[in-house]
Design a protein around this motif. Structure first.
Motif, PDB file in Angstrom:
ATOM      1  N   LEU A  49       0.807  -1.215   0.000  1.00 55.41           N
ATOM      2  CA  LEU A  49       0.000   0.000   0.000  1.00 55.41           C
ATOM      3  C   LEU A  49       0.843   1.269   0.000  1.00 55.41           C
ATOM      4  O   LEU A  49       0.309   2.357  -0.215  1.00 55.41           O
ATOM      5  N   ASN A  50       2.151   1.117   0.228  1.00 53.58           N
ATOM      6  CA  ASN A  50       3.016   2.304   0.180  1.00 53.58           C
ATOM      7  C   ASN A  50       3.793   2.394  -1.126  1.00 53.58           C
ATOM      8  O   ASN A  50       3.625   3.339  -1.888  1.00 53.58           O
ATOM      9  N   CYS A  51       4.618   1.381  -1.413  1.00 55.14           N
ATOM     10  CA  CYS A  51       5.475   1.460  -2.611  1.00 55.14           C
ATOM     11  C   CYS A  51       4.793   0.904  -3.860  1.00 55.14           C
ATOM     12  O   CYS A  51       5.240   1.165  -4.981  1.00 55.14           O
ATOM     13  N   GLY A  52       3.719   0.133  -3.682  1.00 51.88           N
ATOM     14  CA  GLY A  52       2.989  -0.395  -4.823  1.00 51.88           C
ATOM     15  C   GLY A  52       3.633  -1.598  -5.497  1.00 51.88           C
ATOM     16  O   GLY A  52       3.126  -2.091  -6.507  1.00 51.88           O
ATOM     17  N   LEU A  53       4.749  -2.081  -4.936  1.00 51.42           N
ATOM     18  CA  LEU A  53       5.458  -3.197  -5.572  1.00 51.42           C
ATOM     19  C   LEU A  53       4.835  -4.537  -5.192  1.00 51.42           C
ATOM     20  O   LEU A  53       4.179  -4.681  -4.153  1.00 51.42           O
ATOM     21  N   LYS A  55       5.504  -7.245  -3.613  1.00 47.27           N
ATOM     22  CA  LYS A  55       6.376  -7.838  -2.601  1.00 47.27           C
ATOM     23  C   LYS A  55       5.490  -8.402  -1.486  1.00 47.27           C
ATOM     24  O   LYS A  55       4.417  -7.855  -1.225  1.00 47.27           O
ATOM     25  N   PRO A  56       5.910  -9.488  -0.854  1.00 46.53           N
ATOM     26  CA  PRO A  56       5.082 -10.066   0.217  1.00 46.53           C
ATOM     27  C   PRO A  56       4.694  -9.019   1.255  1.00 46.53           C
ATOM     28  O   PRO A  56       5.508  -8.172   1.633  1.00 46.53           O
ATOM     29  N   ILE A  57       3.453  -9.081   1.686  1.00 48.73           N
ATOM     30  CA  ILE A  57       2.964  -8.144   2.688  1.00 48.73           C
ATOM     31  C   ILE A  57       3.452  -8.598   4.062  1.00 48.73           C
ATOM     32  O   ILE A  57       3.290  -9.760   4.442  1.00 48.73           O
ATOM     33  N   TYR A  58       4.037  -7.675   4.800  1.00 49.58           N
ATOM     34  CA  TYR A  58       4.574  -7.988   6.135  1.00 49.58           C
ATOM     35  C   TYR A  58       3.521  -7.738   7.212  1.00 49.58           C
ATOM     36  O   TYR A  58       3.108  -8.649   7.908  1.00 49.58           O
ATOM     37  N   ARG A  59       3.059  -6.487   7.323  1.00 52.80           N
ATOM     38  CA  ARG A  59       2.000  -6.140   8.267  1.00 52.80           C
ATOM     39  C   ARG A  59       1.278  -4.888   7.770  1.00 52.80           C
ATOM     40  O   ARG A  59       1.868  -4.050   7.097  1.00 52.80           O
ATOM     41  N   PHE A  62       1.643  -3.373   4.261  1.00 49.39           N
ATOM     42  CA  PHE A  62       2.930  -2.876   3.781  1.00 49.39           C
ATOM     43  C   PHE A  62       3.940  -4.019   3.652  1.00 49.39           C
ATOM     44  O   PHE A  62       3.921  -4.976   4.435  1.00 49.39           O
ATOM     45  N   CYS A  63       4.845  -3.891   2.672  1.00 52.71           N
ATOM     46  CA  CYS A  63       5.958  -4.835   2.577  1.00 52.71           C
ATOM     47  C   CYS A  63       6.911  -4.578   3.751  1.00 52.71           C
ATOM     48  O   CYS A  63       6.812  -3.560   4.444  1.00 52.71           O
ATOM     49  N   LYS A  64       7.852  -5.475   3.960  1.00 52.08           N
ATOM     50  CA  LYS A  64       8.712  -5.399   5.147  1.00 52.08           C
ATOM     51  C   LYS A  64       9.555  -4.129   5.176  1.00 52.08           C
ATOM     52  O   LYS A  64       9.669  -3.461   6.206  1.00 52.08           O
ATOM     53  N   SER A  65      10.141  -3.756   4.032  1.00 52.06           N
ATOM     54  CA  SER A  65      11.016  -2.581   4.012  1.00 52.06           C
ATOM     55  C   SER A  65      10.222  -1.306   4.289  1.00 52.06           C
ATOM     56  O   SER A  65      10.682  -0.424   5.027  1.00 52.06           O
ATOM     57  N   PRO A  71       6.250   6.442   8.444  1.00 53.19           N
ATOM     58  CA  PRO A  71       5.637   6.854   9.717  1.00 53.19           C
ATOM     59  C   PRO A  71       4.269   6.225   9.956  1.00 53.19           C
ATOM     60  O   PRO A  71       3.852   6.080  11.106  1.00 53.19           O
ATOM     61  N   GLN A  72       3.569   5.818   8.892  1.00 53.87           N
ATOM     62  CA  GLN A  72       2.243   5.202   9.036  1.00 53.87           C
ATOM     63  C   GLN A  72       2.287   3.850   9.735  1.00 53.87           C
ATOM     64  O   GLN A  72       1.243   3.310  10.108  1.00 53.87           O
ATOM     65  N   ALA A  73       3.493   3.289   9.910  1.00 52.65           N
ATOM     66  CA  ALA A  73       3.615   1.973  10.548  1.00 52.65           C
ATOM     67  C   ALA A  73       4.517   2.010  11.778  1.00 52.65           C
ATOM     68  O   ALA A  73       4.938   0.972  12.270  1.00 52.65           O
ATOM     69  N   ALA A  74       4.773   3.197  12.299  1.00 51.44           N
ATOM     70  CA  ALA A  74       5.642   3.317  13.474  1.00 51.44           C
ATOM     71  C   ALA A  74       4.985   2.696  14.709  1.00 51.44           C
ATOM     72  O   ALA A  74       3.768   2.467  14.748  1.00 51.44           O
TER      73      ALA A  74
END
Length: 264
Positions: A49-53, A55-59, A62-65, A71-74
């Motif tokens: 939802l951030n970079c649009g790539l 990549k596996p979703i972490y939480r 969002f992807c892990k990186s 800041p939306q995942a702090a």
């Protein structure tokens, strides 16, 4: 008829019952209108939802990186007591943190599977309660920043739950509670810094969900693992789709998945 897009949490409209909308890139679905119809869900790929790539979703969609960078995942998102914008101290992005943290926040009691305490921005009332599947809720304090809400929640967690039992919530295995009495009972535990913001006047908000049939033994659908699913939609509660065979699908828990949805 089919729709395709990346999953984000369902948007809601406070009504009797709650109206649910699934917003996709080029379409939106009023899910209440398809209750009783058969849905097919097919996993296509990931889309952070951030970079649009892809990549596996972490939480949190969002992807892990991205999760460990934006800041939306702090940490203060999930633990409001860690907020520092009121001290002019940056965590990841001070401008963003000031915008989110330095606004009115509400500490509330909600009853979904049990009485629990929670925190939300004032602008998210009653959306937050709907997302949790609460059938009744009440405000305790309204404070000017996220930090004060966080320390209040921490203080009250010693005396009331802060988690929802999702299975019990979905089974509608609930009891009505007198939340006004709960609020009065918990007032003594509110920290001194927040006590002036105690709300004594508000009554309970009651919430009705569009559910035709509650599952007896809800089983959670892992769409990434199963890749496809087909079932008759019989209800929506919290951020869950409920199907006739007791399968439940957490939309918010699957944010960042690109899916194809077919309606028969």
């Amino acid at each position: 008829m089919y729709y395709q897009g990346v999953l984000r949490k369902m948007q809601t409209e406070f009504a009797e019952p709650i109206q649910y909308f699934l917003i996709l890139e080029n379409d939106f679905l009023n899910l209440n209108q398809i209750l009783g119809k058969t849905l097919s869900l097919e996993f296509i790929k990931h889309q952070c939802l951030n970079c649009g790539l892809n990549k596996p979703i972490y939480r949190q969609g969002f992807c892990k990186s991205c999760f460990f960078d934006i800041p939306q995942a702090a940490d203060w998102i999930m633990r409001p007591e860690l907020s520092t914008a009121h001290l002019d101290q940056e965590d990841r992005d001070l401008e963003y943190e000031k915008k989110v943290q330095l606004q009115p926040h509400v500490v509330y009691l909600a009853n979904s599977s049990n009485v629990k305490v929670g925190v939300t921005r004032k602008t998210q009332v009653p959306t937050r309660w709907i997302d949790q599947g609460a059938h009744e809720a009440i405000e305790i304090v309204e404070v000017p920043n996220r930090y004060l809400a966080g320390i209040t929640e921490v203080a009250l967690k010693d005396h009331v739950a802060d988690k929802t039992n999702w299975r019990k919530m979905l089974k509608n295995d609930i009891e009505d509670e007198n939340l006004v009495e709960w609020r009065e009972k918990l007032k003594q535990f509110i920290p001194d810094e927040a006590l002036d913001y105690f709300i004594a006047s508000n009554t309970e908000t009651n919430i009705l969900f569009p559910v035709n049939h509650y599952p007896e033994k809800p089983k959670s659908l892992n769409l990434e693992k199963e890749t496809s699913f087909k079932g008759r939609l019989v209800g929506i509660k919290g951020q869950y789709l409920i199907f006739e065979d007791d399968t439940v699908f957490n939309i918010r828990g699957n944010e960042g998945l690109v899916v194809k949805i077919t309606i028969d």
